[in-house]
Design a protein around this motif. Structure first.
Motif, short mmCIF file in Angstrom:
data_model
loop_
_atom_site.label_atom_id
_atom_site.label_comp_id
_atom_site.label_asym_id
_atom_site.label_seq_id
_atom_site.Cartn_x
_atom_site.Cartn_y
_atom_site.Cartn_z
N ASN A 374 0.80 -1.22 0.00
CA ASN A 374 0.00 0.00 0.00
C ASN A 374 0.84 1.27 0.00
OD1 ASN A 374 -2.77 -1.04 0.01
ND2 ASN A 374 -2.16 -1.98 1.93
N MET A 375 2.01 1.25 0.63
CA MET A 375 2.87 2.43 0.55
C MET A 375 3.38 2.63 -0.87
SD MET A 375 2.86 4.03 3.39
CE MET A 375 4.26 5.12 3.24
N ILE A 376 3.75 1.54 -1.51
CA ILE A 376 4.29 1.64 -2.88
C ILE A 376 3.17 1.54 -3.91
CG2 ILE A 376 5.81 0.55 -4.57
CD1 ILE A 376 7.60 -0.34 -2.25
N GLY A 377 2.31 0.50 -3.78
CA GLY A 377 1.27 0.29 -4.76
C GLY A 377 0.17 1.33 -4.69
N LEU A 378 -0.54 1.38 -3.57
CA LEU A 378 -1.65 2.32 -3.40
C LEU A 378 -1.16 3.75 -3.24
CD1 LEU A 378 -4.62 2.95 -3.02
CD2 LEU A 378 -4.42 2.22 -0.63
N GLY A 379 -0.04 3.93 -2.53
CA GLY A 379 0.46 5.28 -2.30
C GLY A 379 1.10 5.88 -3.54
N LEU A 380 2.05 5.14 -4.12
CA LEU A 380 2.81 5.66 -5.25
C LEU A 380 2.06 5.54 -6.56
CD1 LEU A 380 5.46 6.85 -6.30
CD2 LEU A 380 6.38 4.51 -6.44
N GLY A 381 1.30 4.43 -6.75
CA GLY A 381 0.65 4.17 -8.03
C GLY A 381 -0.24 5.30 -8.52
N PRO A 382 -1.37 5.59 -7.85
CA PRO A 382 -2.24 6.67 -8.31
C PRO A 382 -1.55 8.04 -8.30
CG PRO A 382 -3.39 5.25 -6.75
CD PRO A 382 -1.95 4.87 -6.70
N THR A 383 -0.70 8.29 -7.28
CA THR A 383 0.00 9.57 -7.21
C THR A 383 0.93 9.75 -8.39
OG1 THR A 383 -0.10 9.43 -4.79
CG2 THR A 383 1.43 11.04 -5.73
N MET A 384 1.67 8.69 -8.72
CA MET A 384 2.61 8.72 -9.85
C MET A 384 1.88 9.02 -11.16
SD MET A 384 4.92 5.56 -11.28
CE MET A 384 3.44 4.65 -11.74
N ILE A 385 0.70 8.41 -11.36
CA ILE A 385 -0.06 8.65 -12.59
C ILE A 385 -0.47 10.11 -12.69
CG2 ILE A 385 -2.14 8.08 -13.88
CD1 ILE A 385 0.02 5.91 -13.89
N GLY A 386 -0.93 10.68 -11.58
CA GLY A 386 -1.31 12.10 -11.59
C GLY A 386 -0.15 13.01 -11.94
N VAL A 387 1.01 12.74 -11.33
CA VAL A 387 2.20 13.56 -11.60
C VAL A 387 2.64 13.39 -13.05
CG1 VAL A 387 4.64 13.87 -11.03
CG2 VAL A 387 2.97 13.53 -9.20
N LEU A 388 2.71 12.14 -13.53
CA LEU A 388 3.12 11.90 -14.91
C LEU A 388 2.16 12.53 -15.91
CD1 LEU A 388 4.32 8.16 -14.79
CD2 LEU A 388 5.74 10.20 -15.10
N SER A 389 0.86 12.45 -15.62
CA SER A 389 -0.13 13.04 -16.53
C SER A 389 0.08 14.54 -16.66
CB SER A 389 -1.54 12.74 -16.02
OG SER A 389 -2.51 13.30 -16.87
N ASP A 390 0.35 15.20 -15.52
CA ASP A 390 0.62 16.64 -15.58
C ASP A 390 1.93 16.93 -16.31
OD1 ASP A 390 -1.70 17.48 -14.34
OD2 ASP A 390 -0.83 17.51 -12.32
N LEU A 391 2.94 16.06 -16.13
CA LEU A 391 4.22 16.25 -16.82
C LEU A 391 4.10 16.05 -18.33
CD1 LEU A 391 6.73 14.48 -14.38
CD2 LEU A 391 6.55 16.94 -14.83
N TYR A 392 3.27 15.06 -18.73
CA TYR A 392 3.09 14.77 -20.16
C TYR A 392 2.15 15.76 -20.85
CZ TYR A 392 5.14 10.11 -19.24
OH TYR A 392 5.97 9.06 -18.90
N LEU A 393 1.43 16.53 -20.05
CA LEU A 393 0.38 17.40 -20.60
C LEU A 393 0.86 18.35 -21.71
CD1 LEU A 393 -2.62 18.18 -20.36
CD2 LEU A 393 -1.97 19.82 -18.57
N PRO A 394 2.03 19.04 -21.54
CA PRO A 394 2.46 19.96 -22.60
C PRO A 394 2.80 19.25 -23.92
CG PRO A 394 3.60 20.43 -20.54
CD PRO A 394 2.91 19.10 -20.37
#
Length: 435
Positions: A374-394
């Motif tokens: 949960n720290m890596i999967g649940l914690g990092l998984g959804p958070t990582m997708i949000g960060v990457l989506s914002d990074l890929y946005l431009p």
């Protein structure tokens, strides 16, 4: 004078075994509510984003790390307590707490209030899975344990599926706040039912060759060290953690992906995709558990780990197709086969870990596994997708940035497959040494 069960513990053991099907059903229903209350946010993210004016990074933190930090972190002390206290009571109290906090999420008027309520849900849910794993392991012998754990793990697919269906339908008619409140309240009633009808089993009740002792409880660090020294357990934890990272990332953002990239509405996700997930996920989970028990009986326990790895190999092409196609019908077809092959890992994995764990540390081993997951999967998984989506946005644009963030997560699948293979190798060596 009437004979009390307290003076004759064998009466409690008989009652616990007689009620084990009911107990498994209630624990599965509890896990169902746990996952529904946790995952309902996925279908509501786009509505919450528009209402509270949030970024994908904020949504990722809300769905991932803020919840996981407390859910996983408190799992260790709760499991420590569960290895020496009444596990049924811990589960009932935890269920009542997280259900109340879920309902409070619907009353939040800003991001901070919603974040604090989600943290409360994580605090409550910390007391559910470790004691549940321990109870199931005590009620079912090793040759039936993977099937029992697979049934328990149906809480994931059914909770996620019904959370999406109910949440999506209610949100499309009454708004996201009513949807969250509506799924939170029934859990308080279930908590009372769990307290009244679940019987606390003796530790090691179904392990004829292993006898629980009354020696001092091993320390938390001792439990960590025991798991790390056991090569098979180490690889199983790594495998299920990577699998969960991918799973939480894709399930948390899957409804948003369907809406942004493929043009689905909230109602279509709720009434088309969610029922498919619930039905196919149930078939995969139950079928996977039965096949795992058969494989263990036929070739040995190591075959369960290799079976999961092979099924994940079969699922990978369909997972990639789901996130790469622009044709909605093709996406749904790929999703069906992805769910069919990929969703059978939880039951066999946790059954293998509970079989490896010392009796006095079963809840603790489950909590350690869930901490890492949960720290890596649940914690990092959804958070990582949000960060990457914002990074890929431009570079990719609003509709495509989320798609490529999800494909990035799926690319880690071969790494998880490797660890399932290595766990099988080490389990086979352990079996040969015992023989």
């Amino acid at each position: 004078m009437p004979i009390s069960a307290a003076s004759h513990p064998e009466l409690d053991d008989t009652l616990a075994l007689r009620r084990r099907t009911l107990t498994l059903a209630l624990l599965t229903l509890t896990y169902f509510f746990s996952y529904m209350d946790r995952q309902i946010l996925a279908i509501l993210l786009e509505l919450i984003k528009a209402d509270l004016k949030l970024s994908d990074t904020q949504l990722g933190l809300l769905a991932g790390f803020a919840f996981a930090l407390f859910y996983a972190g408190l799992g260790i002390p709760v499991a420590r307590f569960a290895d020496k206290a009444n596990r049924r009571n811990i589960i009932a109290v935890s269920l009542a707490l997280w259900s109340l906090m879920t309902a409070l999420c619907g009353l939040a008027q800003n991001y901070v209030q919603l974040l604090l309520a989600r943290i409360g849900v994580g605090v409550g849910e910390a007391g559910s899975s470790p004691p549940s794993h321990s109870i199931i392991a005590d009620l079912y012998p090793v040759e039936k344990r993977a099937s029992a754990m697979a049934i328990y793990s149906l809480g994931v697919v059914l909770g996620g599926g019904f959370g999406t269906m109910i949440g999506g339908w209610l949100a499309s008619h009454y708004g996201w706040r009513v949807a969250i409140i509506a799924v939170g309240i029934p859990g308080i009633i279930l908590a009372v039912v769990v307290r009244l009808f679940v019987v606390e089993p003796k530790r090691g009740l179904s392990d004829a060759a292993r006898v629980a002792d009354d020696s001092a409880m091993p320390s938390i660090w001792s439990a960590f060290a025991d798991m790390w020294r056991n090569g098979a357990a180490r690889h199983l934890v790594l495998a299920v953690t990577l699998t969960s990272l991918i799973g939480y990332a894709t399930t948390s953002w899957g409804p948003s992906y369907l809406q942004r990239s493929l043009g689905f509405t909230v109602g279509q996700v709720a009434l088309i995709v969610a029922p498919i997930a619930a039905i196919i996920g149930t078939i995969s989970g139950v079928g996977g558990g039965r096949v795992a028990d058969w494989a263990a009986k036929r070739w040995g326990i190591h075959a369960q780990s290799w079976m999961v790895g092979l099924l994940k190999c079969a699922a990978l092409p369909f997972t990639l197709l789901f996130f790469m196609t622009d044709v909605p019908a093709v996406a749904i077809g790929a999703y069906v086969f992805n769910m069919l092959f990929a969703n059978s890992y939880l039951g066999p994995t946790f059954a293998m870990l509970q079989g490896l764990a010392p009796l006095r540390m079963r809840a603790m081993w489950a909590a350690i596994t869930l901490l890492v997951i949960n720290m890596i999967g649940l914690g990092l998984g959804p958070t990582m997708i949000g960060v990457l989506s914002d990074l890929y946005l431009p570079y990719a644009g609003k509709a495509e940035s989320l798609r490529w963030a999800l494909i990035t997560a799926v690319a880690a699948t071969p790494w998880a497959i490797f660890h399932y293979w290595r766990a099988g190798v080490m389990l086979k060596r352990q079996q040969e040494m015992v023989a």
